[in-house]
Design a protein around this motif. Structure first.
Motif, PDB file in Angstrom:
ATOM      1  N   GLU A  86      32.725   0.860  -0.933  1.00  0.00           N
ATOM      2  CA  GLU A  86      31.654   1.972  -1.149  1.00  0.00           C
ATOM      3  C   GLU A  86      30.610   1.353  -2.661  1.00  0.00           C
ATOM      4  OE1 GLU A  86      30.268   4.494   0.539  1.00  0.00           O
ATOM      5  OE2 GLU A  86      31.849   3.850   2.162  1.00  0.00           O
ATOM      6  N   ASP A  87      31.248   0.857  -3.419  1.00  0.00           N
ATOM      7  CA  ASP A  87      30.492   0.318  -4.460  1.00  0.00           C
ATOM      8  C   ASP A  87      29.314  -0.530  -4.085  1.00  0.00           C
ATOM      9  OD1 ASP A  87      32.668  -1.624  -3.571  1.00  0.00           O
ATOM     10  OD2 ASP A  87      32.175  -2.719  -5.741  1.00  0.00           O
ATOM     11  N   LYS A  88      29.294  -0.994  -2.789  1.00  0.00           N
ATOM     12  CA  LYS A  88      28.297  -1.942  -2.533  1.00  0.00           C
ATOM     13  C   LYS A  88      27.304  -1.156  -1.645  1.00  0.00           C
ATOM     14  CE  LYS A  88      29.567  -5.982  -3.821  1.00  0.00           C
ATOM     15  NZ  LYS A  88      30.600  -5.762  -4.948  1.00  0.00           N
ATOM     16  N   SER A  89      27.481   0.233  -1.403  1.00  0.00           N
ATOM     17  CA  SER A  89      26.837   1.198  -0.532  1.00  0.00           C
ATOM     18  C   SER A  89      25.487   1.264  -0.750  1.00  0.00           C
ATOM     19  CB  SER A  89      27.268   2.625  -0.318  1.00  0.00           C
ATOM     20  OG  SER A  89      27.196   3.300  -1.696  1.00  0.00           O
ATOM     21  N   GLU A  90      24.823   1.305  -2.158  1.00  0.00           N
ATOM     22  CA  GLU A  90      23.442   1.212  -2.577  1.00  0.00           C
ATOM     23  C   GLU A  90      22.802  -0.043  -2.017  1.00  0.00           C
ATOM     24  OE1 GLU A  90      20.901   0.951  -6.342  1.00  0.00           O
ATOM     25  OE2 GLU A  90      22.762   1.765  -6.623  1.00  0.00           O
ATOM     26  N   HIS A  91      23.198  -1.157  -2.013  1.00  0.00           N
ATOM     27  CA  HIS A  91      22.578  -2.372  -1.632  1.00  0.00           C
ATOM     28  C   HIS A  91      22.680  -2.277  -0.035  1.00  0.00           C
ATOM     29  CE1 HIS A  91      22.569  -4.120  -5.443  1.00  0.00           C
ATOM     30  NE2 HIS A  91      23.800  -3.845  -5.619  1.00  0.00           N
ATOM     31  N   ILE A  92      23.620  -1.925   0.544  1.00  0.00           N
ATOM     32  CA  ILE A  92      23.589  -1.820   1.950  1.00  0.00           C
ATOM     33  C   ILE A  92      22.687  -0.678   2.682  1.00  0.00           C
ATOM     34  CG2 ILE A  92      25.103  -1.079   3.905  1.00  0.00           C
ATOM     35  CD1 ILE A  92      27.674  -2.206   2.405  1.00  0.00           C
ATOM     36  N   ASN A  93      22.556   0.334   1.870  1.00  0.00           N
ATOM     37  CA  ASN A  93      21.584   1.431   2.575  1.00  0.00           C
ATOM     38  C   ASN A  93      20.248   0.887   2.139  1.00  0.00           C
ATOM     39  OD1 ASN A  93      23.415   3.097   3.356  1.00  0.00           O
ATOM     40  ND2 ASN A  93      23.699   4.216   1.226  1.00  0.00           N
ATOM     41  N   ARG A  94      19.902   0.097   1.089  1.00  0.00           N
ATOM     42  CA  ARG A  94      18.482  -0.420   1.050  1.00  0.00           C
ATOM     43  C   ARG A  94      18.308  -1.672   2.311  1.00  0.00           C
ATOM     44  NH1 ARG A  94      17.584  -3.890  -4.399  1.00  0.00           N
ATOM     45  NH2 ARG A  94      19.652  -3.114  -4.498  1.00  0.00           N
ATOM     46  N   VAL A  95      19.155  -2.453   2.403  1.00  0.00           N
ATOM     47  CA  VAL A  95      19.070  -3.286   3.586  1.00  0.00           C
ATOM     48  C   VAL A  95      18.859  -2.554   4.805  1.00  0.00           C
ATOM     49  CG1 VAL A  95      20.065  -5.080   4.806  1.00  0.00           C
ATOM     50  CG2 VAL A  95      19.956  -5.361   2.253  1.00  0.00           C
ATOM     51  N   ARG A  96      19.610  -1.469   5.309  1.00  0.00           N
ATOM     52  CA  ARG A  96      19.511  -0.753   5.956  1.00  0.00           C
ATOM     53  C   ARG A  96      17.999  -0.217   6.333  1.00  0.00           C
ATOM     54  NH1 ARG A  96      17.741   3.270   8.403  1.00  0.00           N
ATOM     55  NH2 ARG A  96      18.821   4.485   9.922  1.00  0.00           N
ATOM     56  N   ASP A  97      17.532   0.448   5.267  1.00  0.00           N
ATOM     57  CA  ASP A  97      16.348   1.150   5.293  1.00  0.00           C
ATOM     58  C   ASP A  97      15.121  -0.181   5.463  1.00  0.00           C
ATOM     59  OD1 ASP A  97      17.339   3.384   4.707  1.00  0.00           O
ATOM     60  OD2 ASP A  97      16.854   3.556   2.500  1.00  0.00           O
ATOM     61  N   LEU A  98      15.225  -1.132   4.732  1.00  0.00           N
ATOM     62  CA  LEU A  98      14.209  -2.177   4.910  1.00  0.00           C
ATOM     63  C   LEU A  98      14.314  -2.552   6.661  1.00  0.00           C
ATOM     64  CD1 LEU A  98      14.806  -4.298   1.877  1.00  0.00           C
ATOM     65  CD2 LEU A  98      12.587  -2.998   2.368  1.00  0.00           C
ATOM     66  N   ALA A  99      15.386  -2.735   7.069  1.00  0.00           N
ATOM     67  CA  ALA A  99      15.745  -3.235   8.537  1.00  0.00           C
ATOM     68  C   ALA A  99      14.931  -2.083   9.295  1.00  0.00           C
ATOM     69  CB  ALA A  99      17.161  -3.230   9.102  1.00  0.00           C
ATOM     70  N   ASP A 100      15.006  -0.898   9.117  1.00  0.00           N
ATOM     71  CA  ASP A 100      14.545   0.228   9.807  1.00  0.00           C
ATOM     72  C   ASP A 100      13.050   0.079   9.847  1.00  0.00           C
ATOM     73  OD1 ASP A 100      14.609   2.594  11.414  1.00  0.00           O
ATOM     74  OD2 ASP A 100      14.498   3.986   9.673  1.00  0.00           O
ATOM     75  N   ASP A 101      12.283  -0.065   8.577  1.00  0.00           N
ATOM     76  CA  ASP A 101      10.906  -0.172   8.482  1.00  0.00           C
ATOM     77  C   ASP A 101      10.586  -1.447   9.386  1.00  0.00           C
ATOM     78  OD1 ASP A 101      11.057   1.779   6.632  1.00  0.00           O
ATOM     79  OD2 ASP A 101      10.655   0.662   5.013  1.00  0.00           O
ATOM     80  N   ARG A 102      11.168  -2.391   9.541  1.00  0.00           N
ATOM     81  CA  ARG A 102      10.622  -3.521  10.730  1.00  0.00           C
ATOM     82  C   ARG A 102      11.053  -3.411  12.003  1.00  0.00           C
ATOM     83  NH1 ARG A 102       7.767  -7.702   8.154  1.00  0.00           N
ATOM     84  NH2 ARG A 102       8.545  -9.014   9.819  1.00  0.00           N
ATOM     85  N   LEU A 103      11.937  -2.489  12.360  1.00  0.00           N
ATOM     86  CA  LEU A 103      12.216  -2.242  13.721  1.00  0.00           C
ATOM     87  C   LEU A 103      11.705  -0.878  14.255  1.00  0.00           C
ATOM     88  CD1 LEU A 103      16.114  -3.090  13.699  1.00  0.00           C
ATOM     89  CD2 LEU A 103      14.126  -4.560  14.743  1.00  0.00           C
ATOM     90  N   GLY A 104      10.774  -1.161  15.194  1.00  0.00           N
ATOM     91  CA  GLY A 104      10.091   0.200  15.866  1.00  0.00           C
ATOM     92  C   GLY A 104       9.468   0.916  14.991  1.00  0.00           C
ATOM     93  N   THR A 105       8.640   1.867  15.430  1.00  0.00           N
ATOM     94  CA  THR A 105       7.884   2.799  14.777  1.00  0.00           C
ATOM     95  C   THR A 105       7.585   4.006  15.509  1.00  0.00           C
ATOM     96  OG1 THR A 105       5.798   2.960  13.468  1.00  0.00           O
ATOM     97  CG2 THR A 105       5.827   1.509  15.594  1.00  0.00           C
ATOM     98  N   THR A 106       7.360   5.213  14.672  1.00  0.00           N
ATOM     99  CA  THR A 106       6.851   6.324  15.604  1.00  0.00           C
ATOM    100  C   THR A 106       5.521   6.575  15.627  1.00  0.00           C
ATOM    101  OG1 THR A 106       7.351   7.614  13.538  1.00  0.00           O
ATOM    102  CG2 THR A 106       9.218   7.043  15.027  1.00  0.00           C
ATOM    103  N   GLU A 107       4.738   5.591  14.844  1.00  0.00           N
ATOM    104  CA  GLU A 107       3.267   5.668  14.713  1.00  0.00           C
ATOM    105  C   GLU A 107       2.874   5.467  16.324  1.00  0.00           C
ATOM    106  OE1 GLU A 107       1.881   3.111  11.933  1.00  0.00           O
ATOM    107  OE2 GLU A 107       3.106   3.900  10.319  1.00  0.00           O
ATOM    108  N   ASP A 108       1.459   6.272  16.450  1.00  0.00           N
ATOM    109  CA  ASP A 108       0.754   5.984  17.623  1.00  0.00           C
ATOM    110  C   ASP A 108       0.153   4.411  17.559  1.00  0.00           C
ATOM    111  OD1 ASP A 108      -0.774   5.986  20.063  1.00  0.00           O
ATOM    112  OD2 ASP A 108      -1.930   7.528  19.373  1.00  0.00           O
ATOM    113  N   PRO A 109       0.365   3.550  18.665  1.00  0.00           N
ATOM    114  CA  PRO A 109      -0.103   2.204  18.610  1.00  0.00           C
ATOM    115  C   PRO A 109      -1.560   2.140  18.835  1.00  0.00           C
ATOM    116  CG  PRO A 109       1.549   2.382  20.521  1.00  0.00           C
ATOM    117  CD  PRO A 109       1.249   3.722  19.838  1.00  0.00           C
ATOM    118  N   ALA A 110      -2.227   3.326  19.322  1.00  0.00           N
ATOM    119  CA  ALA A 110      -3.565   3.236  19.331  1.00  0.00           C
ATOM    120  C   ALA A 110      -4.331   3.482  17.720  1.00  0.00           C
ATOM    121  CB  ALA A 110      -4.186   4.249  20.040  1.00  0.00           C
ATOM    122  N   ASP A 111      -3.671   3.745  16.909  1.00  0.00           N
ATOM    123  CA  ASP A 111      -3.990   3.816  15.441  1.00  0.00           C
ATOM    124  C   ASP A 111      -4.563   2.391  14.689  1.00  0.00           C
ATOM    125  OD1 ASP A 111      -4.110   6.361  15.567  1.00  0.00           O
ATOM    126  OD2 ASP A 111      -2.442   6.891  14.546  1.00  0.00           O
TER     127      ASP A 111
END
Length: 66
Positions: free
Chosen positions: A41-66
């Motif tokens: 758990e002491d590494k959880s901050e780093h793990i969550n940061r990487v998880r968030d960065l990966a989430d930003d790169r994978l998929g999107t909920t934005e309309d592709p027409a924009d």
């Protein structure tokens, strides 16, 4: 267009859908939990940061027409 191009297009289309966003979030959450269990758990901050960065790169909920 080759078979790999078609598969890539279908994967991209899925990841850009709401269902794909939910599945990718589910996968990333499980991976982050497994990593926290493995590295502590002491590494959880780093793990969550990487998880968030990966989430930003994978998929999107934005309309592709924009």
């Amino acid at each position: 267009m080759g078979i790999f191009d078609s598969a890539k297009d279908k994967a991209t289309e899925f990841l850009n859908s709401e269902a794909g966003e939910q599945k990718s979030d589910e996968f990333l959450n499980k991976a982050a939990d497994a990593a926290a269990g493995r590295f502590g758990e002491d590494k959880s901050e780093h793990i969550n940061r990487v998880r968030d960065l990966a989430d930003d790169r994978l998929g999107t909920t934005e309309d592709p027409a924009d």
